[in-house]
Design an enzyme around this catalytic site. Structure first.
Site, short mmCIF file in Angstrom:
data_model
loop_
_atom_site.label_atom_id
_atom_site.label_comp_id
_atom_site.label_asym_id
_atom_site.label_seq_id
_atom_site.Cartn_x
_atom_site.Cartn_y
_atom_site.Cartn_z
N LYS A 133 -117.17 45.42 -38.28
CA LYS A 133 -116.31 44.82 -37.26
C LYS A 133 -115.33 43.97 -38.04
O LYS A 133 -115.71 42.98 -38.66
CB LYS A 133 -117.14 43.95 -36.32
CG LYS A 133 -116.36 42.93 -35.53
CD LYS A 133 -117.23 42.37 -34.44
CE LYS A 133 -116.76 41.03 -33.90
NZ LYS A 133 -115.35 40.86 -33.68
N TYR A 147 -119.88 42.17 -40.29
CA TYR A 147 -118.89 41.40 -39.53
C TYR A 147 -118.00 40.64 -40.51
O TYR A 147 -118.45 39.72 -41.18
CB TYR A 147 -119.63 40.44 -38.59
CG TYR A 147 -118.77 39.70 -37.57
CD1 TYR A 147 -117.39 39.81 -37.54
CD2 TYR A 147 -119.38 38.90 -36.61
CE1 TYR A 147 -116.64 39.14 -36.59
CE2 TYR A 147 -118.64 38.21 -35.66
CZ TYR A 147 -117.27 38.33 -35.66
OH TYR A 147 -116.54 37.64 -34.72
#
Ligand code: HMN
Length: 294
Positions: free
Chosen positions: A163, A135
């Site tokens: 992400k 992330y």
């Protein structure tokens, strides 16, 4: 990798009237989003206010969502926490609950060297058999994932995706180029969903999808069918709505939760220091709902 493709709303924290995590409201939001036709959920991330929850509260949320939707759609558990210890506990718990993948922000608060960031993510990965999604969200963590660290992490077979919530769409293109065909890149900035998809993102995870799942699902449909004129039009509508969601006196998530209330879904408000919508601005939420429905 197919199961990680599509539209993944970032799941919101669901509170009762006293501000405690609510099982019934969590389940209700699960059903609501599931029935819209989403491909999966990103649970206990930024939009899930994870940073304001203790370990027990995060476990509770992970559990209620898994019990409701496990096996029906793809579930990603965000397990990033202040300490490695807590992150590992959450990772193991998510595996027990049947989550499809783990994800985590880099360490927060202290500015740590990349060696520490690498070790943090690696310890989480070592704790379970689950695949892992990096992330990258520099605007909240203060750390922007470097290509060097990305390459090093990618050597671990558990790393199946990233992400990317940084604003340059170029970052998405670079991670996809480095990651390759079977590597999943999730678009982070909802304002750039279409751009992210066109430049290489396979999927999207977003904090505003839950307020307007139909619009993101439609946008995805248009991208898939190559109808870029319509895709662009929906994106511009979405952006007007996001700007409106950020224009009231409460935090964006509190505005989204008021929109959901108008849709018959009451998941309470936000936890401090995030601020609720108050006074005259509450009336203005109706106009935002109008924008979404039109
Ligand atoms: C999460 O819950 O982890 C979110 O999906 C994070 C997500 O990338 C959001 N980014 C930030 O909050 C910085 C976006 O969806 C964001 O909410 C949206 O683009 C509106 O600005």
């Amino acid at each position: 990798v197919e199961k990680f493709k599509g539209v993944f709303p970032a799941f919101y924290a669901c509170y009762d009237e006293a501000g405690e995590i609510s099982e019934s409201r969590t389940i209700e939001l699960c059903h609501y989003l599931y029935e819209k036709g989403i491909n999966g959920l990103y649970v206990s991330g930024s939009s899930g206010e994870c940073i304001y929850h203790n370990l027990e509260e995060r476990k509770a949320t992970l559990k209620y969502v898994a019990e409701t939707l496990r096996g029906k759609i793809t579930l990603i558990a965000h397990v990033g926490a202040p300490s490695t210890r807590e992150s590992v506990i959450l990772a193991k718990y998510a595996e027990e609950l049947g989550y499809d993948a783990l994800s985590a922000i880099p360490p927060i608060y202290f500015r740590l060297p990349e060696s520490a960031i690498f070790n943090y993510w690696t310890e989480i990965m070592d704790a379970t058999e689950l695949p892992f999604i990096i992330y990258n969200i520099p605007q909240t963590t203060g750390y922007s994932l470097s290509i060097n660290l990305f390459r090093k992490l990618k050597e671990n077979k558990k790393v199946i995706g990233v992400k990317n919530s940084s604003m340059p769409v170029l970052d998405i293109e670079r991670f996809k180029a480095e990651g390759g065909d079977n590597f999943i890149v999730f678009n982070g900035p909802d304002e750039q969903y279409i751009s992210g998809r066109l430049i290489g993102a396979d999927s999207g995870i977003g904090g505003t999808y839950g307020a307007m799942p139909e619009l993101f699902l439609k946008a995805e449909e248009f991208v898939k069918s190559g109808n870029f004129e319509q895709a662009g039009k929906i994106q511009r509508d979405i952006n007007d709505i996001i700007i409106a969601l950020c224009s009231l006196n409460g935090s964006m998530y509190s505005v989204i939760k008021e929109v959901l209330k108008l849709n018959g879904i009451n998941i309470g408000s936000v936890r401090g220091p995030l601020e609720p919508v108050t006074g005259e601005d509450l009336e203005k939420v109706k106009d935002i709902k109008q924008m979404i429905d039109n």
